[in-house]
Design a protein around this motif. Sequence first.
Motif, mmCIF file in Angstrom:
data_model
loop_
_atom_site.group_PDB
_atom_site.id
_atom_site.type_symbol
_atom_site.label_atom_id
_atom_site.label_comp_id
_atom_site.label_asym_id
_atom_site.label_seq_id
_atom_site.Cartn_x
_atom_site.Cartn_y
_atom_site.Cartn_z
ATOM 1 N N GLU A 167 59.045 48.820 35.173
ATOM 2 C CA GLU A 167 58.972 49.719 36.331
ATOM 3 C C GLU A 167 58.635 48.979 37.633
ATOM 4 N N HIS A 215 61.331 47.880 40.237
ATOM 5 C CA HIS A 215 61.885 48.808 41.237
ATOM 6 C C HIS A 215 61.020 48.847 42.495
ATOM 7 N N THR A 216 59.725 48.690 42.313
ATOM 8 C CA THR A 216 58.826 48.635 43.474
ATOM 9 C C THR A 216 59.158 47.431 44.348
ATOM 10 N N GLU A 225 68.515 52.727 33.629
ATOM 11 C CA GLU A 225 67.950 51.658 34.452
ATOM 12 C C GLU A 225 68.920 51.279 35.574
ATOM 13 N N LYS A 265 68.718 53.593 38.379
ATOM 14 C CA LYS A 265 67.525 53.339 39.208
ATOM 15 C C LYS A 265 67.763 52.171 40.163
#
Length: 562
Positions: A232, A235-236, A265, A268
């Motif tokens: 995760e 993505h940040t 994914e 995203k």
Amino acid sequence: MKHWWMESVGYQIYIKSFFDSNNDGIGDINGITEKLDYLHLLGVNLIWITPFYDSPMDDNGYDVRDYYKVSNMYGTIDDFERLIEKAKSLGIKVILDFVLNHTSDEHPWFVESRKSRNNPFRDYYIWQDPKYVNGKRLEPTNWGSFFGGSAWKYDEATNQYYMKIFSDKMPDLNWKNPKVMDSMINVGKFWLELGVDGFRMDAVSHLERAPFIDSAFSKDIVLDWFKFSNLEGNHTYLKELNEKLFKPYGAFTIGEVGGEASIDEAIKYSSFTSNEMSMVFNFDHNWKNNVFDITDLKDLKVDVIGLKKVLSKWQETFKTIGWLPLNWLNHDQPRVVSHYGSMDYHSESAKMLATIMYMSRGTPFIYQGEEIGMTNYPFKSMDEINDVSTINSYHNQIKDRPNDKEMILKKSLMTTRDHPRTIMQWSSQKNAGFSQNKPWFHVNPNFIEINVSKQLSDPNSIFAHYQKLISLRRFSNYKETILYGDYQMILQDHPTIFSYIRKGPQKLVIIGSFSKDNETFDTNNLKFKKLVLSNYKDVILVNNKITLRPYEAIVYEVEESL
């Protein structure tokens, strides 16, 4: 929502093997500049150049020693600025590899980082204390590297391990440190201000790390993707890069996310609303054959149904929410005509593969030499191999299974990343016209028959077929349909025929055969208006049935269904 990169046709240049302008045996920046007219003739208007930064070349330039300097073997910043100037005069956009996950261990940041635990650059990289079991020093975790062995390397000076999920000489950057983000944004700005149009984001799915806990897959060292792939935090980081770097410069970005990234994914990373990247490369379709299960290439079989399922899945998912690249290979995968085509029908199969891929919805990325049907190299021994991952993997497998040495060798030679890295075949002259002196790597013996010069003068060549495909995408009255039309796979369960329909202002049916035998394509529910493209001189259509000859490819404009 339309962007310039949706209407582009890309071409990947593996600089070291492309063209040598100064006859030192190594491809260079001026060599690319010299060949831009050739690329313009082919019809491409976007090039991706692999790393030419200063590097010790442990992994052919993906181990960067200085992001701001051109490697001496490739030229100078001035050479690069001339390349940009000429490319722009021809309407060709330029993107570069942006290596985000790691640097070379010779990069000044790492040289400083390893000096002491309290060095200002210590946290630019990922350092951990050893684990001790019964007094024995062990790696912090049992995580394995993509290139074999542990993902950790012991550094005696400070009695800690640094993480390196690729080569020992490629320590991973610590993206949790905001200074790493700031430093990499500055690197990106430097190249964008020199005139590049964007980046191919190398190993971009690996920037985040899971907590440093052993993988449950094994008690031994094990490659566990889930510890450092598509987490995760990635993505940040990418949202911040996009906001601070890509968006202000209007940069095109294409991420390498590998074969383990799920559809979710990928959405995203690169949906139109993700605010991360323009699109992502995935490799789901790159190994749809039995190459890992055989030791003799005569037993190679393509899983056509599996290939259709994968390509159709990505097309269907992204039909309204994002954009896809279209590619058969890059510098890490086998030559497509050797992998999915046929040497018995070399020209036919190369044209068929191009047709079924590049009539799809997305942006093509042709790999250098693909447009002339270059093939895998006939490697005979590990002494001929240059690729560090192949060498490491081979030796690790031999260590674990010494009795399987012959089989391990055969598989390694069939699947090595060195196949696409052989020298570009420009002519039948000495060294395939690449250089007056001995090239740094192998020239495929078939360069006498397969080369640019020979195909430029042949209107029925593979090169000419690629030109036609590119022209259809960029300049024909079918452009809108090919670029933006719907994509519908038909005959999903047929074991050798690959066929789909594109529907926009017109309706096109694309048909390709993976068979060495004749196959029958029933046209009862289609009414043909016009033959748009074919890789044979005629089409055999009798009683509403097309007889598809070996590796035949056909594109027809058709009426609406009867």
